[in-house]
Every structure is written in structure tokens, then in C-alpha cells.
Write a protein that holds these residues in place. Sequence first.
Motif, PDB file in Angstrom:
ATOM      1  N   SER C 156      50.884  29.421  52.587  1.00 17.11           N
ATOM      2  CA  SER C 156      49.948  29.714  53.680  1.00 17.11           C
ATOM      3  C   SER C 156      48.684  30.357  53.144  1.00 17.11           C
ATOM      4  O   SER C 156      47.570  30.011  53.553  1.00 17.11           O
ATOM      5  CB  SER C 156      50.600  30.642  54.691  1.00 17.11           C
ATOM      6  N   VAL C 157      48.867  31.308  52.247  1.00 15.00           N
ATOM      7  CA  VAL C 157      47.693  31.951  51.649  1.00 15.00           C
ATOM      8  C   VAL C 157      46.818  30.911  50.987  1.00 15.00           C
ATOM      9  O   VAL C 157      45.593  30.883  51.149  1.00 15.00           O
ATOM     10  CB  VAL C 157      48.118  33.008  50.601  1.00 15.00           C
ATOM     11  N   PHE C 158      47.474  30.020  50.265  1.00 18.51           N
ATOM     12  CA  PHE C 158      46.694  29.013  49.565  1.00 18.51           C
ATOM     13  C   PHE C 158      45.891  28.173  50.543  1.00 18.51           C
ATOM     14  O   PHE C 158      44.701  27.929  50.350  1.00 18.51           O
ATOM     15  CB  PHE C 158      47.609  28.107  48.739  1.00 18.51           C
ATOM     16  N   LEU C 159      46.565  27.733  51.589  1.00 17.02           N
ATOM     17  CA  LEU C 159      45.857  26.862  52.527  1.00 17.02           C
ATOM     18  C   LEU C 159      44.714  27.603  53.201  1.00 17.02           C
ATOM     19  O   LEU C 159      43.632  27.041  53.410  1.00 17.02           O
ATOM     20  CB  LEU C 159      46.844  26.319  53.577  1.00 17.02           C
ATOM     21  N   PHE C 160      44.940  28.860  53.503  1.00  9.92           N
ATOM     22  CA  PHE C 160      43.863  29.648  54.095  1.00  9.92           C
ATOM     23  C   PHE C 160      42.682  29.720  53.132  1.00  9.92           C
ATOM     24  O   PHE C 160      41.531  29.452  53.501  1.00  9.92           O
ATOM     25  CB  PHE C 160      44.353  31.055  54.419  1.00  9.92           C
ATOM     26  N   ALA C 161      42.989  30.068  51.893  1.00 13.48           N
ATOM     27  CA  ALA C 161      41.909  30.253  50.933  1.00 13.48           C
ATOM     28  C   ALA C 161      41.188  28.936  50.684  1.00 13.48           C
ATOM     29  O   ALA C 161      39.957  28.882  50.585  1.00 13.48           O
ATOM     30  CB  ALA C 161      42.467  30.817  49.631  1.00 13.48           C
ATOM     31  N   MET C 162      41.972  27.859  50.607  1.00 18.17           N
ATOM     32  CA  MET C 162      41.359  26.562  50.328  1.00 18.17           C
ATOM     33  C   MET C 162      40.458  26.163  51.500  1.00 18.17           C
ATOM     34  O   MET C 162      39.358  25.641  51.309  1.00 18.17           O
ATOM     35  CB  MET C 162      42.472  25.529  50.113  1.00 18.17           C
ATOM     36  N   GLY C 177      37.234  32.117  49.034  1.00 18.78           N
ATOM     37  CA  GLY C 177      38.246  31.086  48.933  1.00 18.78           C
ATOM     38  C   GLY C 177      38.571  30.786  47.482  1.00 18.78           C
ATOM     39  O   GLY C 177      39.729  30.561  47.105  1.00 18.78           O
ATOM     40  N   TRP C 178      37.549  30.796  46.684  1.00 13.33           N
ATOM     41  CA  TRP C 178      37.689  30.444  45.272  1.00 13.33           C
ATOM     42  C   TRP C 178      38.660  31.387  44.578  1.00 13.33           C
ATOM     43  O   TRP C 178      39.587  30.997  43.880  1.00 13.33           O
ATOM     44  CB  TRP C 178      36.290  30.559  44.660  1.00 13.33           C
ATOM     45  N   GLU C 179      38.432  32.692  44.783  1.00 15.65           N
ATOM     46  CA  GLU C 179      39.363  33.657  44.205  1.00 15.65           C
ATOM     47  C   GLU C 179      40.684  33.630  44.949  1.00 15.65           C
ATOM     48  O   GLU C 179      41.734  33.883  44.359  1.00 15.65           O
ATOM     49  CB  GLU C 179      38.770  35.069  44.277  1.00 15.65           C
TER      50      GLU C 179
END
Lengths: 520, 110, 730, 524
Positions: C156-162, C177-179
Motif C-alpha cells: 500500500s505504501v508503495f502504491l501511494f508513493a508511486m 513519491g520518489w523517496e
Amino acid sequence: MLGVLLMVVPLVGAVAIALSPSRAAKGIALVATLAGLGIAILAAIDFSDWGTGGWGLEYNLPLLPAMGISLALGADSVSMLLMLLTTLLMPLAILGSWTAVSDRLREYYGWLLLLSTAMIGVFLARDLLVFYICFEFTLVPMYFLIAIYGSTNRAWASLKFFIYTFLGSLFALAGFLYVAWANAEHAGAWSFAIPDLVHFASTGLTTGEQGWILLALMAGFAVKIPLFPVHTWLPLAHTEAPTAGSVLLAGVLLKLGTYGLFRFVLPMVPAAVVEWAPFMGVLAIIGILYAALICWVQTDVKKLVAYSSVSHLGFCVLGLLALNPLGLQGSVLYMINHGLSTGALFFLIGMMYERYHTRDMGTIGGLGSKMPVWSFFMVFFVLASVGLPGLNGFVSEFLCLLGTFAAGGTGAYPGVLGPWFAAAAALGMVFAAMYLLLMVGKIVFGSLREPSGVHSDLPADLNAREILVLVPLAIGCVVLGVQPDFVMHAIEGSIADTLASYPTAVTDATEILVGRGGMP
Amino acid sequence: MSLLASEAFSQASLAHAILLSGALLSIGIAGFLSRRNLIVMFLCTELMFQAVIVAMVAFGRWYWDFSGQVFVIFILTVAAAEAALALALVVLLYRRRSTLDAEVWTELRE
Amino acid sequence: MTPILTFIPKLSMSAPAVPVSDAIISPNLSWAGLILLLPLVSLVLCGLCAAMRVKSKLPAVITAASLAGAFVTSVFLYLNYEPPGEVIPLLDWMNLTWGEGRFESFTANFSLYIDSLSLLWIMFVTGLGTLITIYASEYMEPDLGKGYSRFFAGVSVFLFAMAALVLSDNLLMLYLGWEGVGFASYWLIGYYFERPAAVAAAKKAFIVNRIGDLGLALAIYLIWTTFGTVQYDELSTIFAAGSMNPEFEGWTTSAIPFLLMLAAFGKSAQLPLYVWLPDAMEGPTPVSALIHAATMVTAGIYLIARTYQFFLLEPVSLHVIAWVGGLTALLAATIGMAQHDIKRIMAYSTVSQLGYMFLGLGVLTTYGAAYHVFTHAFFKALLFLTCGAIMHGFAGQLDLRKISGLRHMKGWRITAWTMLIGCLALAGFPLTSGFFSKDAILAEAFVTQGPGFEILGWMAIFTAGLTAYYTFRVWFRVCAGPASFEPGDEQHDDHGGAFHPHAPRFAINMVLVLLAVGSLVAAVPYFMSNQADDRLVGGWVADMVHDSPARGGIPGFSETHAVHAIADSHEAAAHAGEAAHPTLFGMDPHAAMYWISGTVGIVGLLLAAWLHLWRRSAADAIKAWLYSQFWIAWLPRAMERKWYVDEFYHAVIRAPLWILGHIFYVFDRFIIDGVCVDGIARIPRGVARWLQPLQAGAVQSLAVVMAGGAAIILLLMALFMQFGWFGGQV
Amino acid sequence: MTERLWFLIPEFVVLVGAVSCAILGVSRSVTVRRSLPIVAFITLIIAFLASSYVYSPASMEIAIGPGAVPLPWLGRVVIPVVVIVGVLLVMVQAGFIDRSYEGEIAAGEARFNPLRTSRGEYYAFFLLSLCGLMLTAAAPDLVWLFLALELTSLPTYVMVAISRNDRRAQEAAMKYFFLGALSVAIFLFGFALLYGATGTMELMAMKDVLVARAADTGSIGSLATLGLLLSILGIAFKLAAAPLHLYAPDVYEGAASQVTAFLGFVPKAGGAIALMLILSVTGWMDDGGMLPDPILVTLWVMAVLTMTLGNIGALLQTRIKRMLAYSSISHSGYILIGIIAGPGAGFVAVLVYLLAYGIGNTATFAVLSSLRRGDCEVESIDDLAGLREKHPGLAWAMAISAGSLLGFPPLLGFWGKLLLFIAGVASGHLVLVVIAGVNSAISAWYYLRMVALPLTGAASSASGSIERREYGGPRLAALASVVLLILLPLLLQSMMDESADGVLSLEELTEVQQSQVAAVYDLP
């Protein structure tokens, strides 16, 4: 009156502790600090000058009319924020040492409360001597906290801490006295009121005089910050201090130095700052990189975090030296953010230490499986410290660096640093990731290694009290990371005031260079 | 101060008296520093006082002013008091160590 | 003024305030914030699941549902989208103003910038994210109740950041998002945190990415100090104002693309920063598929596409990108040929394919790069997931020498055949999606003028052959041939008794089939008609890229638009007009490339078939022969050891820094603290000890010192008076 | 002229007290002998009351009348300071002298013999010395100054000798006496030269002569300069200032703690006041007056040497009294800053600092006087380790007084030092102040040991045998001193006002008096 109350409440608490049996000490301390927090929040709500640079909480009681010394208190938005940080950390520090300290309780909590008074006094002081007295007095409780409750090398650490910072601040005192005297000569009457002196020093002193005063003040503040190369007391003091001591040392006491820079050095001696900023900037950068690399090779967790403070505060100083609103915003935010995240890291290390009585990454590690909640917080605050966007550390670090970068001559606030300073300092971001992740990788991740023997009757993972200590800090980290705007708007006015003489000072300095043909 | 005074007491006389005073002082100091007998040391201090007395009297005569001589009286008195004190002390010390050598008293040092 | 000041270009203080941008501010589209919000909600819920020690698949369901929701939202957003772009303000983040002028404010908010480029990305990111989550719900079963929630929280974190990275309307949120994706990657690579290798890999990934991030941060500083804004729409406006802008001169505009490039190379694992990606395979396979193949690693492509205008200002930067991309593609392919771990082979192939994409960006075909990102996302995710299925079934076995004939085993057919589809696409077999997307890049290398671009083109074609070879080496070894296997060393539930492979069940198989279909269907957009400008080639993807800052890199797009006023000269020279279009074997390069790359792919495939299916012993013999010949033995050895890049970094960067750290520490303790601080602190005591003899005890000695001291002072004063050093006072 | 005797009423009181003590001390009644401290205490209080009565606006006319002194109102400040510290010192002394002999009498082992007792003369000497100190402040001429200084010093020689029945006490007395005599000779010779240079003994007249000469020839003449230098150097002995400070460690260590407390304050205060007075002959209290350069340089060098040698000397010490002796030397250095800073702010600072130092010094020795090992005194600083475990109050008193001596805010010592520093900066001696600051930091090193060992250290086997003395006087003194150190800063403004009044020069006082007269008689 609220300002006086803020200082008096912990004092009353300390007296009450001195008069009551030692089992009541914790409770009294907690109540006193919570009351302090309550008053601070009330004061913040009551404060009407958020964003404007005005002053609230004003109080003035002449102490020594002949010398123009008075118990003058007051807070602008920056003081207010730092005061809030202090009052927030105090109850947490007391909760955090609830079980860690079992001996000489009354003195312990008494000193903590006195420390609180002194720290608040520093932030609220509107009189130079009140500032100086509180600034100095913070040494005493801290000295005792380290010397009585520290670990093995505590005597040496406390002595070094005391004498080092004491020596530095005596130079600062000499500088202050010189300014006060010059002002007295000029105005015909003594005054130690900060606004008077700041106004006088920035306008009435020659660049040469300002340079000396800058050196004197920096001798006091640079040691406190601590700026490379006068930082060596810090790792020692941090490693030896008890948890609450480390938390307050990192969380508030180091900020006294940067606050001094913000409140005195920048507005008082603009011409000298312009002259010396590149030099101090280089020191800050050396501090950032040098301390970061030292962190990387530590095996003692607490020492690692202590050195990381040296590295982090370098960013803070750099932001101040950017001499533009971006940098100062970042720097003030940095003071608060570093207080939250590094304070929390020291809490976490303290919690680990309480359970295992070791801080050596060689003997302890892989706690992730045994202490998941602790590990969660550890990783969280490490990320805040590393400067992961979305958490607080990022905003301040970014603004400090952007400010430094932009301090090359664009806009209304030309500075004297510039892109190369920012680029060099930015390497510190990479290093920060290296050493903090190394630490997390060793103590949180990997297979479980723990020293034998039970040292504490605490549960394996954090208990509710300990979580309660960490949660406010975590919330602070997230809120300041996602919504720094309200803080930034709140301190806009104060920052503009601090920078008031800058565009001209920089322009003047560059014009002199142009006149000399120094302009390429 | 009158002309008569300076005629009777020439500048040369004053110079001689001051030289004497300086010599006495020097002798006193030298003796004080070099002699180890407590009584002789005390006598040397007395010698120094005498140097002062000579100078005082000479200057008083030079200025035709009596305060110099008055001072001398006081100095003599105080010197007498000191002498009493000194002798009492010397007796005390002698009782303790059976010697008047000042060099034996070196317990307190550094 | 210090010399440093002169690095910043002079700006006229009367520079006009930023003109209103041409992007439409659309607060009424704020429901698009759901794309960001849903993964966050899922994160919180997964966190709650972890705290409550949920032992069911609830976290997977939550995550899949929220990601599906995000995907649906993205599709709706696409359907509602109107060019040229929309800004959707969501939440304030940083708003600083300290004056009226251009450089007296800094704004970076949580706002979305919707144009077709971000839509393209967000749709495949959320779509693939959903599919892979479904796959992972089955794959992660062994960890139910242990790290299951943590895993999906990480997803979920990844998808949010992406999503933040792709949809941001300013560079700072992009940086977030990048970090953020870097952090999610850290989280998920280190998922098996009790394994030292996983922890080390996670750390390596984060730190190498941080080096890239450093570039991005510096680029952001430079962009702000040069242009006074970090918001895309304002930047576009400034670019639209044309070449008369004073900002477009000086070193800053030249430096910006290189710094951005550093960031992109870090994130997208290009030379010299690719070393983290192969190690990242320590994470669970769905993570490898999602983050390290399909989505996150393409963020570098996205970044460059998004900031393509800066690159057009500095042609050299594009040349560098092209060469780095081409070399990375070749190098990674050679390493891939020599590995035995199928997941690592896929990892190197990812690096290699990313190299192609950068090559595409460098040779001015953003459309080709974007299209390759799109197709690659499908087939590489598919390949990873099939690898994951095998790994899952054979207790972590990934060595291609130890599994054979998968297609003959019961329950493994779907895996084997979907893998074949993936391999075909990756190898660029004619008419698969990979074939078209790769061609779009390869051909353009021959069209665009640049230093050695033709060599680069041939090199890329050669790499395509290598790709076909190592891809099918995997397939022929693992899926074809006689059925046999050795289980891996992972502990599985059914210990005791003989090992039985777990064939994948419904969720995995469904996802594999869907992705296989996707890999084939992804060829279709190439043939869809162009709505935006029918003079364009490249179909729907070109359409998507057209409405973005990356449109400067669409072949055939020669519309003289104000945006390209500065870039025009360069672009005109590069694309050199239709008339002077270079040819390849007398054909249009695009047409020729169909034949050439098809042939090369098939040759590679046949070679693989010969060595790894029909005459497996020959492969071993060749290898043995290569190793025995001293003049060539270094080559396979270097390929197997990944060209010693890790060792190089260790020796050149890490070890020196490590040593430096120790030196600093020693310096700090013994020189600064020991000699300087303690030494100075010791001075008073030393002096005191030196003076102690003055206090010798005997009364005469005291008297001598006292009288002597007084005499010295008197003498000095007398001397001073004698020589009149006190002015007229005495 | 005789009406000036009016100002000597407090001194007469003390003198009467001294004589009474000497007489009462040979009384056969134990109660009477025991009441000697109370007599001394009452004497001091009466002297204090007398001083506030004597130095009233009404007597201002006498003060500025014939036979005026350079600082006519000085006694108004010095007497209260002396009384405050004197009262504390009386408490410290209480019950100490003749203890074993009185114990024998009480136990019936001995009969009272007036020849064997020394309590009476001890208190008499104590009061006489204080009387000398008070008289110093009132000195109009060199004779008086000489006699007052001798009256201050001579009793202390005896006090040291009889303070305890120990070889070291006698050695200390010997050194103190002989070196003291040497210093007296030096400053007397200086006085003689001053007299020779001016032809008068009166300070005011001397000033007039020298000022006139400076106006004529540009300098006060080398004879006068030499005389002043010799006087300063001789008086430096009383102040324990370098280079005549060397006796201090030995004497302080040898004497009993109670007497050391006395020695730390009384001669030093006398020296400081004498310096202020003797320097007045240069005319620097007049408008635009300044010290001749040789004098200034000498004082400057002495100040730097004194504080530095004192502080670094203390660093090496392991015996606490010796360490405190060195510390008291360094305080003389700080006091010299105030002297250098000159009339007005500098003198005010000196007076406030004398009080702060006197109280802090008394407090430390009061703590030491409260402790014993067997029948002996506490010797080593390590003996204080872990003091708080048995005697927390004394440990805290030690820490607080050390903090005050260090000059740590917000204790009284800080304010004293601050005023000195301000005066130093204001008189243009910034470098001196910085040196003093560095010295303060050095002194932190050993003062912190006095804080750390009692409060944070663990008791060792050596320090475990330390016990509290049976009699409570020193403890009371410690408590009172600590309370004063903490609370007196609240009265700082009035202390400064009083001190400022005290150091008014004759001309300033005349102006004040005239304006008061104008106010009373409503003149324009």
C-alpha cells in the motif's frame, strides 16, 4: 503572567518534590510538567501574534534598574514554538524515566524540573542577562543528571560538558557585556533589554567590533550547538547521560545554541555575519559530513545518534547562515523536528538499554522479531531523521538546503553561501541514510542476538506507558511532515524581523568588494 | 615649610639620609632573605623599619613638617608590639622544635 | 561579491511575475485524490490488522480492493481527461511567500497534475498493482499471521508513493513519491528481515537510491533558483515563453538535466547505479514483479519524460542518456547470460530493458520509451510472477540447472505456457508487444542524429539477440526438456517425507493468464489511431505522450510549437526532416527494423534452443572451453561476477569512506578531543606543575619569590618609565 | 576636627566589645565564657546599628568638613559588609577555641586557670581585627592607614598561632608573621617615599599636590610613582595578590578552618579598601582623572597573575584548605579588576564582590569546620566524597557555596562577578575581563570537584570516617551563608545603591549634601 507561570510551575514542582517523600516525586513531577504543558498550550492559544512577528507573554519586573536589568519575558512565534517543544518533551521525559531511575528520585525529578524552568527561561527571555542566566543554569541540572545518573564514565563526561560549555558561554558573556556597555555609552543609560541591544548593535557598531562580538557569541553558541570542531563534549555527554538527559540534551539544549544564533547573532551583528558566514558554513558542512562518517563506524548506538546530532545541527546552522527566509524557516523547523525525532530515538535507545543494559550493536540485534512495536517506532523515527518526505525531517532539511542553495544572490535576500555549499551539505543526506540504516539493520533487523540475563521486569516489548511516550512524538513527526505550512506561516513574521537588516548588509558587503575591485 | 628649613637641611643632607635609608632597607631585606635564624630574621625586619624611620624623619625635616616624626613614633610603637609578638612566636616555635632554624619549618608546601 | 555568486545566472529584477499557466485548475476533480487516499486507507487498515494480529487474508483483500478502486478511479480520470492538463489541488503542503517577486515564494502542495503522461503511468501502475496483489494473496500464504499484514501494508505504501510520484503537480511532491517508493522498496526487499542478505540488499537499495535522490534534490534546488518555481504548469509556462528567457542561459540549465539524469539512473538502475536492483531480488517475488520490474524502476523514465524540456535545452545530456542506456542494456544482458538464478536473470534483463528505455529517451523517442515501459510492465511482471510461482512451488528453488521440463508436470502447464508468452515478448519475437515497442526505440537510434548513434543502434540490436538467447535459456532449461527437479532449501509446511511441489492455485494462475493476455494485447495500442494528431506514428501511446512535456520526443512531431522554441534548433537538426530521413538497407528504418530485430530475436531463440534444449551438453562444453582458454576466460568469468561492479564500488567508494570514517573517529577522539580539547585543558595544570617549585616551603624561599616578584615589577616599571613607554604620564 | 570622632563610634563599640571579651574570657563562670560568641555577636550588631546611625544625612556636613577623606561615606558600606560577614564568622568560631580544655574542666579533670585559657583573647583579637578593618575604611592619612592595617593584621598572627595545637599552625603563624613584617616594611617604605614626594601624610592633601604636579609637568613624578608602586605591592600582601600571594596557601592550610575562614576575608577586605584609598592620591576620582600608566600596568599585571596563578595552583591541590587558599588568591585577582575599573562602578563592584566572596568563603569553611575525622580536621578533598549520604545538608551547602565562588548564576557570586566584569568592560579593559572569564572556566574544574564529590561521589573508606562536629555554630553559619547566597541577589539593587553611596568621592558627596540641603531648606 503566563510566561512567569510557565517558569514558576516547574520551580514550584521542584520545591514540592524537595519537601515531599521520594515516592511522590514522580507524580509531582508529572503533574507539574503536565500543568506546564497545559499552560503552554493555553499561552499558544492565547498568543495573538502568530505570523506577525509580534510579542506575547510579556512580563517585565525591574531587577536592577541601575543597570537596566529586569526580569523581562516575552515570546515571539519562534520562542513560542521552542517553548512548546520544551514543555512537550518534559512530561515525556518524566514518563520515559518512570522505571529507569530508581535511586535518588527526588533529586532526579527536582533537577529535571529546574532544567525545565531554565530552558523555558532561555526561550522567553527578553533581557540579555535573564537569557544568559538561564542559558548557564541549564548546565547545572544537566551536570547533575549526568554525574549522578549516568553510566560508567559519567564523572568525566559531566565535567567536560560543564567546563566546555561554561568556558564558551563566558566568552559570549564578554561579548554581551561589550554590547551592553557600548549601548550604555551611546544611549547614556544601561540597558540589557534584548530589543535595545539588538537594535543598537546592528546599527551602532563598526564591522570590526561586530566581528569580535560574533566570535565571542559564537564561542558560546557554537559549543552548545555543537559546531565542528567544538563538538567533542557532546558524544561523551550523550553516551553517559540517562535517557531523559539525552532526550532533553538533544531535544532542547542543543537548540539553545541555534536559538542563540537566531535571536542574537543574526540580528545583532549582520555585517560580521555576512563576512563570516562562508567560514561558518564550511565548518557546518565539515560537521555534517565528518560526523556522519563517524556515525557510520560506531558500534555504540547512543554514540551514533549523538554524533548524528552533530551532523544534523550542521544543516540547521547552514539554514541560518543562508540569510534568507527559506533557510531560516528550514532552520527553525529543524530545531523542532530534530527535537522530536532525535528525542524519540534517545527514548527508544533508553527503552532498549533498560531491558538489556547494553548499547553495543555487536551484542544486540535483530530485535524486530522480539520487539515489533519498538522496532516499528525505531524504524519510523529513523526515517523521520533520515528525512523521508512526508515526515518532518524532510521539510526542514529541504528548506535549509534550498535556502543555502538560493543564497547565491537571487531574489530579495541575497546571501553569501551558495550552490556549492548546499551541494556539499546535501551529501550528508546520503550519509545519513547510510549510518542510520546501518543502525536499524543491526539492531532491528537480522537474526535475534541478545545478551543473556534479565535486567528489568519490563515486558519484552514496549508497555503502554512507553508507547504513550512515543506516540505524541510520532504524531508530531507526521503532522509537521504533512502540514508544515501552519508552522511556517506562524514564524514568518519573526523570521522577517530577524532578517530585517540582511539584504542591506549583504549588499553593502558586496559593494565594498566591488569598490575594491574584488568583483570578478 | 620655610626657607630657613631648607637652608638648615640641604638637599645633599636629604640625599644622604635617603641613601642611608635605602642602604638600611637593602641590608634588612638581604639579611631577611639570607639568614635562617628566626631572631636574626626578625632583627632584619626591624632594620627595614628603621630604614623607613630614617626616611620619614629626613623628609619631615626637609619639609619642616611634623607628621613624619609623628609617624615615626607610631612605627616604633607598632614595631614594639611586633617584637613582643615575634618573641612570643619564636619561643613557641623553639619549644616545639628546639631550634631557631627557619628551614625546618617546611611541612606546608606546594 | 564572492565568485560563487556568479554561478547563478543574472536575473533582471523586473522579471515578470509568473504568467497564468495554461493548465486548468480543476478542484471539482478532487475525487481523483482517491487514487492517493485508497492506498493510504489500506495502509492504515493493514497496520491495524498487524496490530490486532489478524490471521486471515483480510489484509490482501483490503489492499486488492483499494488498489482496484484506485485503478477504477484512474480509468475514470482518463475518461474525464481533457488536454492539455489539469491541476487538482488536494492539500496544502509548503507555501512560503516573503515578497511579491518571482523568487520570493516557494510553493509545493499536494496537488495532482493530470496529463496524459501521468494517466498512462497511473493506469498501468494501479492495474498491475491490483493484479500482483491478488497474486501475492496466494503467494504470501505461508506468512499468514506473521508478516502478511506487513507485506500488504508495504504494498500500500508503495502504491501511494508511486501514485504521488506520477500524479504530483510539482517536483517536490514527486520527490516525496520518489523517496517514498524507495522506502517502500526498502521495506519490501527487507521483508524477510531475519535474513542478513535481505537486510543488506534493502539497505543497499535505499542508499544507492539516495545517491540518485541527491541528484533530484539538487536538481530541484537548481530549478527553483533558476526558474523560481517547482510546479509543472508554471515551468511549462516559462518554457512556453520562449527562448528569450534569460533563464535559459548559463550553467544551471546545463546542469539540471544531468542532475535529473543521476536521479533517474539511480531509480531505474542504470550504469553506474544499477547494482542494487539484482540484489533487490531478496524480496518476495511479487515485490520484484511489481516494484523492481514493472513500476518503480520506470520512475526514472517518467521523471525524464516529465522534465524532457530541460533535456531538450542541453543536447549533450540526451546523448549521455542514450549511451548510458545502450551500454547498460548490453552489459546487463551479458551478465544475465551467465547467471543461473532465474530471478536474477530476470533482474538483469530488467536492467537491460530499462537501458533500452533510456536509449529511447536519448534518441528522442519518448514515445518509444514510454511504450516499452508499458509493454515491459506486462511481460516482465508476468515473467517474474512465473518465476515466483516456481520458487513458491519448489521451496525456493531458482537454479535453472536444477529444474527441468516444467511443462510436463501436473498443475504447472499454465505457468509454463504463460512464461513462454512472456519470454517471447521479452525476446522481441515478431508480433508480440515487446517486438513493436523495442522496434520503436531501435529504429529511432538510426534516425536521430547523434554521436555514434548508429553504433549504438547496432549494439542495441546485438543486445536484442543476447536478450532472446538468455530469455529462452531460461525457458528451455526450466520449462522444456525432461521433467526433473531438486527442491530448494526453504522450509515448507510438509516437511517429513518426500518433497512435493505445490502447483499454483487459482489466484496465481488467473493473474498469470491475465498478464499473458496483457502481454499480447499490449501490442494493440500501437495500431490504434491517433486522435491528437494524425500525422503522428505510434498510436495510442504516442497520443498519451503527446499531451505532455515529453512531446518533444515523438518521432514525426515537428509542429513548431512555442514550447519548443528553444529546443527547435536542436530538434530540427536531430530529426533532420523527413526528406533527409536516413535509411537502413535502403528501407525506412522503422520498416527495416521489423525484419532485423525479428531475425536477431529468432536467431537468439534458436541458439538458446540448441544449447539448452537439444544439446544441453554442448552448452556445458562451450562453457568449459571458454573457461579453459586463458585469452577469453576472463569474459565469462567477468560476466558471471557481474563485471565486478559491486567489488569496484566496494573498493572505490565504500571501503575508502569506511576507512575515512574510522580515521575521522580516531581523529575526533585523539586529535580533536584528546590533543586539542584535553590538551588545552591540561595546559593550566601543566603550568601549575611547572610553577610548583616556587612554593618550596621554607619561609626564605617564599620571601625570595615575593621580594623578587616585587622587584621585577618595580624594575620593569622603572625601565618603562625610563624609556618613556608610558607616554607623557611619568 | 574632633567632631570627626563621631564617625568612629562603631569602631569604639567594637573596641569596647573586644575589651569586654578579653575580660569576660577569664571569668570563672563557664556560662560567661560560653557567652563570648554572643558578646561578639551583640557587639557587631551594635556596631552595625551605630554605623547606620552615624552615617546619616545629618552627619554629611561633618563628613565633607575639615579633615575629609577621599571616600567619606565608605564606612557606611564597609561596616555593614564587615558585620554581615563578621556575624557569620562568629558563628563559625563558636565553640571551637579551647574546646578540649573546656571539656576537661567540664569533666572535672582540670580546674579553671586563667593562664591556660585563650578564649577571651581569641574573641578580643577577632573583634580587634574587625575593628582594624572598619578603621581602614575611615583612614584620612597614611598614619591612620598604617595603623588600621596593622590592627587588622597583628591579631590574625596570634589567631593563627593559637588556633590549634598543631605544628602546622605554628609554621603557618611563623610564615605569616615574618612575611607580613616584610610586606609591612615594603609598604611603609612606599609611604615614606610618598611622604617625601608630597610633604604631607594626608591623602587629600597628597592628592592635591600630585594633581597640581601632574598638571604642571605631565606626571606625578617618579618618586611618587615609586612610592605608590611600593605601597601597592606591600598592600598586595594583605590582598594575597601576586607576587605577594605565596604565603596564603601555607597559612590557610596551617591554620584551623575557623581561622582560615577569617583570614580569607578580613585582611583581603582591608587590602582592597586600602588600595582604593591609597590610589586616590593620584586624583583619579576627580573628573577626568586617571591612573598613571605604570600604576595601571602594575595593577593589570598583578590582576592577571593573581587570578591565573591562583586558579592553576588550585587545580593541583588535593588538600581542600590549600585549594581554597589558591581559590581565594584568584578572587583577589577578580577584585583587582574592580580596582582597576576605578571609582564608581569598579568600586561598587569591589564592595559587592567582597560581600559575595566573604559569604561564599565563610560558607565553605563553615562546612569544613562542621566536619571532623576523630579530633582532626578534614584534610583531603576526597574526604568529602559521598558526604551527602550522611550529611546531606552540609553537602548541599558545600555545593552551593562552591557554585557561588565559581560565579554561577543565579547565586550571589555570579552577580558580584558580573558587576566586576561590567565595570571592567565599561572601563575599557575587555581583555582583562576575557582573561577573567577563562580563569572562571579553569576554576570550574576544581569548584566542580567541591560540588561533585559531596553530591555525586560515592563514599570511600577514607571519607566514611568523617563525622559531624558536636557543636552547631559552624552548621548554623553554613546554613545562614547559603541562605544569603541564594536570597541576597534579590536585594542586589539596594546593595548596589548603598555601595554607590559608599564610594561617592568628596566632591560628589558635597554635591549630594548641597542638593539635600537645598531640598530641606527649599533653596533654588
